[in-house]
Design a protein around this motif. Sequence first.
Motif, PDB file in Angstrom:
ATOM      1  N   THR A   1      -7.743  -4.732   4.817  1.00  0.00           N
ATOM      2  CA  THR A   1      -9.168  -4.181   4.716  1.00  0.00           C
ATOM      3  C   THR A   1      -9.287  -3.054   5.836  1.00  0.00           C
ATOM      4  O   THR A   1     -10.516  -2.446   5.847  1.00  0.00           O
ATOM      5  N   GLN A   2      -8.712  -3.031   6.759  1.00  0.00           N
ATOM      6  CA  GLN A   2      -8.685  -1.813   8.020  1.00  0.00           C
ATOM      7  C   GLN A   2      -8.846  -0.744   7.402  1.00  0.00           C
ATOM      8  O   GLN A   2      -7.985  -0.088   6.254  1.00  0.00           O
ATOM      9  N   LYS A   3      -9.673   0.052   7.701  1.00  0.00           N
ATOM     10  CA  LYS A   3     -10.013   1.342   7.141  1.00  0.00           C
ATOM     11  C   LYS A   3      -8.649   2.330   7.206  1.00  0.00           C
ATOM     12  O   LYS A   3      -8.471   3.168   6.150  1.00  0.00           O
ATOM     13  N   TRP A   4      -8.082   2.392   8.194  1.00  0.00           N
ATOM     14  CA  TRP A   4      -7.068   3.501   8.415  1.00  0.00           C
ATOM     15  C   TRP A   4      -5.890   3.160   7.179  1.00  0.00           C
ATOM     16  O   TRP A   4      -5.129   4.099   7.003  1.00  0.00           O
ATOM     17  N   ILE A   5      -5.746   2.069   6.814  1.00  0.00           N
ATOM     18  CA  ILE A   5      -4.702   1.634   5.979  1.00  0.00           C
ATOM     19  C   ILE A   5      -4.937   2.127   4.548  1.00  0.00           C
ATOM     20  O   ILE A   5      -4.027   2.089   3.546  1.00  0.00           O
ATOM     21  N   ASN A   6      -6.171   2.238   4.349  1.00  0.00           N
ATOM     22  CA  ASN A   6      -6.496   2.432   2.829  1.00  0.00           C
ATOM     23  C   ASN A   6      -6.354   3.959   2.376  1.00  0.00           C
ATOM     24  O   ASN A   6      -6.424   4.234   1.053  1.00  0.00           O
ATOM     25  N   TYR A   7      -5.760   4.737   3.268  1.00  0.00           N
ATOM     26  CA  TYR A   7      -5.253   6.158   2.870  1.00  0.00           C
ATOM     27  C   TYR A   7      -3.840   5.931   1.987  1.00  0.00           C
ATOM     28  O   TYR A   7      -3.297   6.722   1.331  1.00  0.00           O
ATOM     29  N   TYR A   8      -3.184   4.845   2.044  1.00  0.00           N
ATOM     30  CA  TYR A   8      -1.868   4.498   1.384  1.00  0.00           C
ATOM     31  C   TYR A   8      -2.077   4.077   0.181  1.00  0.00           C
ATOM     32  O   TYR A   8      -2.883   3.362  -0.085  1.00  0.00           O
ATOM     33  N   TYR A   9      -1.068   4.056  -0.727  1.00  0.00           N
ATOM     34  CA  TYR A   9      -1.273   3.827  -2.093  1.00  0.00           C
ATOM     35  C   TYR A   9      -1.603   2.565  -2.471  1.00  0.00           C
ATOM     36  O   TYR A   9      -2.375   1.959  -3.086  1.00  0.00           O
ATOM     37  N   ASP A  10      -0.723   1.564  -1.935  1.00  0.00           N
ATOM     38  CA  ASP A  10      -0.570   0.088  -2.364  1.00  0.00           C
ATOM     39  C   ASP A  10      -0.152  -0.768  -1.170  1.00  0.00           C
ATOM     40  O   ASP A  10       0.183  -0.279   0.037  1.00  0.00           O
ATOM     41  N   PHE A  11      -0.145  -2.115  -1.260  1.00  0.00           N
ATOM     42  CA  PHE A  11       0.371  -2.982  -0.382  1.00  0.00           C
ATOM     43  C   PHE A  11       1.700  -2.649   0.361  1.00  0.00           C
ATOM     44  O   PHE A  11       1.850  -2.489   1.260  1.00  0.00           O
ATOM     45  N   ASP A  12       2.778  -2.344  -0.502  1.00  0.00           N
ATOM     46  CA  ASP A  12       4.010  -2.075  -0.141  1.00  0.00           C
ATOM     47  C   ASP A  12       4.156  -1.027   0.793  1.00  0.00           C
ATOM     48  O   ASP A  12       4.453  -0.856   1.632  1.00  0.00           O
ATOM     49  N   ASP A  13       3.323   0.306   0.231  1.00  0.00           N
ATOM     50  CA  ASP A  13       3.410   1.469   0.998  1.00  0.00           C
ATOM     51  C   ASP A  13       2.569   1.058   2.543  1.00  0.00           C
ATOM     52  O   ASP A  13       3.013   1.761   3.626  1.00  0.00           O
ATOM     53  N   GLN A  14       1.248   0.311   2.528  1.00  0.00           N
ATOM     54  CA  GLN A  14       0.707  -0.013   3.487  1.00  0.00           C
ATOM     55  C   GLN A  14       1.516  -0.870   4.302  1.00  0.00           C
ATOM     56  O   GLN A  14       1.466  -0.575   5.771  1.00  0.00           O
ATOM     57  N   GLN A  15       2.490  -1.722   4.108  1.00  0.00           N
ATOM     58  CA  GLN A  15       3.321  -2.683   4.863  1.00  0.00           C
ATOM     59  C   GLN A  15       4.247  -1.673   5.666  1.00  0.00           C
ATOM     60  O   GLN A  15       4.633  -1.736   6.758  1.00  0.00           O
ATOM     61  N   ILE A  16       4.662  -0.607   4.830  1.00  0.00           N
ATOM     62  CA  ILE A  16       5.689   0.189   5.505  1.00  0.00           C
ATOM     63  C   ILE A  16       5.010   1.101   6.592  1.00  0.00           C
ATOM     64  O   ILE A  16       5.743   1.212   7.781  1.00  0.00           O
ATOM     65  N   ALA A  17       3.760   1.534   6.304  1.00  0.00           N
ATOM     66  CA  ALA A  17       3.369   2.147   7.861  1.00  0.00           C
ATOM     67  C   ALA A  17       3.015   1.459   8.486  1.00  0.00           C
ATOM     68  O   ALA A  17       3.176   1.699   9.740  1.00  0.00           O
ATOM     69  N   TYR A  18       2.568   0.276   8.572  1.00  0.00           N
ATOM     70  CA  TYR A  18       2.289  -0.933   9.580  1.00  0.00           C
ATOM     71  C   TYR A  18       3.468  -1.284  10.259  1.00  0.00           C
ATOM     72  O   TYR A  18       3.382  -1.163  11.349  1.00  0.00           O
ATOM     73  N   ASP A  19       4.593  -1.427   9.657  1.00  0.00           N
ATOM     74  CA  ASP A  19       5.624  -1.719  10.497  1.00  0.00           C
ATOM     75  C   ASP A  19       6.389  -0.597  11.306  1.00  0.00           C
ATOM     76  O   ASP A  19       6.808  -1.038  12.148  1.00  0.00           O
ATOM     77  N   TYR A  20       6.267   0.548  10.797  1.00  0.00           N
ATOM     78  CA  TYR A  20       6.693   1.665  11.501  1.00  0.00           C
ATOM     79  C   TYR A  20       5.602   1.626  12.966  1.00  0.00           C
ATOM     80  O   TYR A  20       6.081   2.210  14.077  1.00  0.00           O
ATOM     81  N   LEU A  21       4.494   1.489  12.685  1.00  0.00           N
ATOM     82  CA  LEU A  21       3.413   1.745  13.855  1.00  0.00           C
ATOM     83  C   LEU A  21       3.660   0.640  14.762  1.00  0.00           C
ATOM     84  O   LEU A  21       3.662   0.816  15.835  1.00  0.00           O
ATOM     85  N   ALA A  22       4.245  -0.482  14.236  1.00  0.00           N
ATOM     86  CA  ALA A  22       4.435  -1.674  15.072  1.00  0.00           C
ATOM     87  C   ALA A  22       5.602  -1.433  15.935  1.00  0.00           C
ATOM     88  O   ALA A  22       5.677  -1.864  16.985  1.00  0.00           O
ATOM     89  N   GLN A  23       6.627  -0.668  15.209  1.00  0.00           N
ATOM     90  CA  GLN A  23       7.861  -0.360  15.911  1.00  0.00           C
ATOM     91  C   GLN A  23       7.630   0.677  17.122  1.00  0.00           C
ATOM     92  O   GLN A  23       8.212   0.504  18.190  1.00  0.00           O
TER      93      GLN A  23
END
Length: 279
Positions: free
Chosen positions: A218-240
Motif C-alpha cells: 500500500t506504500q505510495k512509492w511502490i504503486n508505480y510498478y506493475y504488479d507484486f512481483d515487480d514491486q518485490q524486485i524494486a524493494y529487494d534492490y532498495l533494501a540491498q
Amino acid sequence: MRNNIFLLFIAIVLVSCNSDPSSKWAGKWNYSSYSAKDIRVLYAYFNIKKSGEIDEYLMPLIGVDYLMVNDGKATNLSGLEYVSGNFTADDKYISINGEKIYEIIEYKRSTVKLKPLKLQFNLDKNPENDITLTFERDKLYKIDSLDYTAPKYNKWRKLAVDKEDSQVIINRLAQQVEYARVYFEKESKLRNQVKTIGVELPFQFYGNGIALEKYNPTQKWINYYYDFDDQQIAYDYLAQAFKETVRKDFKSKDILDYDRQVLKSIEDYLKSVKVATTE
C-alpha cells in the motif's frame, strides 16, 4: 513637459504589450489547504464519520500538490499524476498542454484559490460539491540545477502498464531515489529543514538517522510498478542498496547533510547495478 509625459505613456504601453499574461504565475506554488461549500458531500463520498478523517482520504488524491511555472512551461503534481507541458492562463482557467486543469476562483500575488477540474467528485454539475484548493507562492524557491519539479527528475512517475524486466525496474528505482536526494538537497538549502512527505520512498527519517520501512504493497512509492512481483524486485534492490550504504562511515556536519549522503550513496549503488538479460 508634455513630451516627457507622452514618451512615458508610450514606454508603459510597450512594456504592457510585451509582457506575458502568464508571467504573474512564475514560480512555485505549494498546496496549503482545501475548502468545500458543502463538506457533507465529501464526507458522504468517502464514507467519513469523523471530521478529522478527511485528510486520510483526500490527501492521496491531492498528494504533495504544487504548481511550478517557468518560461511558459508548467509542472503540476497531484497524487500519482504528474503533468508537465505548456502553460497558459487567462482570467478564468489554468491550462497545461491545452487542457484546463484548474478554474481560478481567486488570485493574489502570494495566495491563489483554484478549483481542480479532474478530482472525481467534481465531475457532477452541482456546484455545492465543488472543492477549492489554496496554494501559496513559495518566495524562496528559485529555478536551478536542483529544481526537483523538472521532468528529468520525474520520469519515474510514468506508471508501468506492463511487466518490466529487472533493469528497467532498477532504473526506475534509481530515478526515484535521485528525486528524493535532489528534493532533500534543495529543501534543506532553502529552509534548513525538510518536510519528508515529499520523499516517496519507504524511509522513516529521524533526528539521528534513516530507517527503511518493511515492504508494504500500500506504500505510495511502490504503486508505480506493475504488479507484486515487480514491486518485490524494486524493494529487494532498495533494501540491498540500503544495507550497503549503512556500512559506510559518513562524515557529516548535521543530520540533513547525513541524510543527503545516504540518499546519494543509495542512488549511486542502484545506478551501478547492471542486470544481464537472457533471450
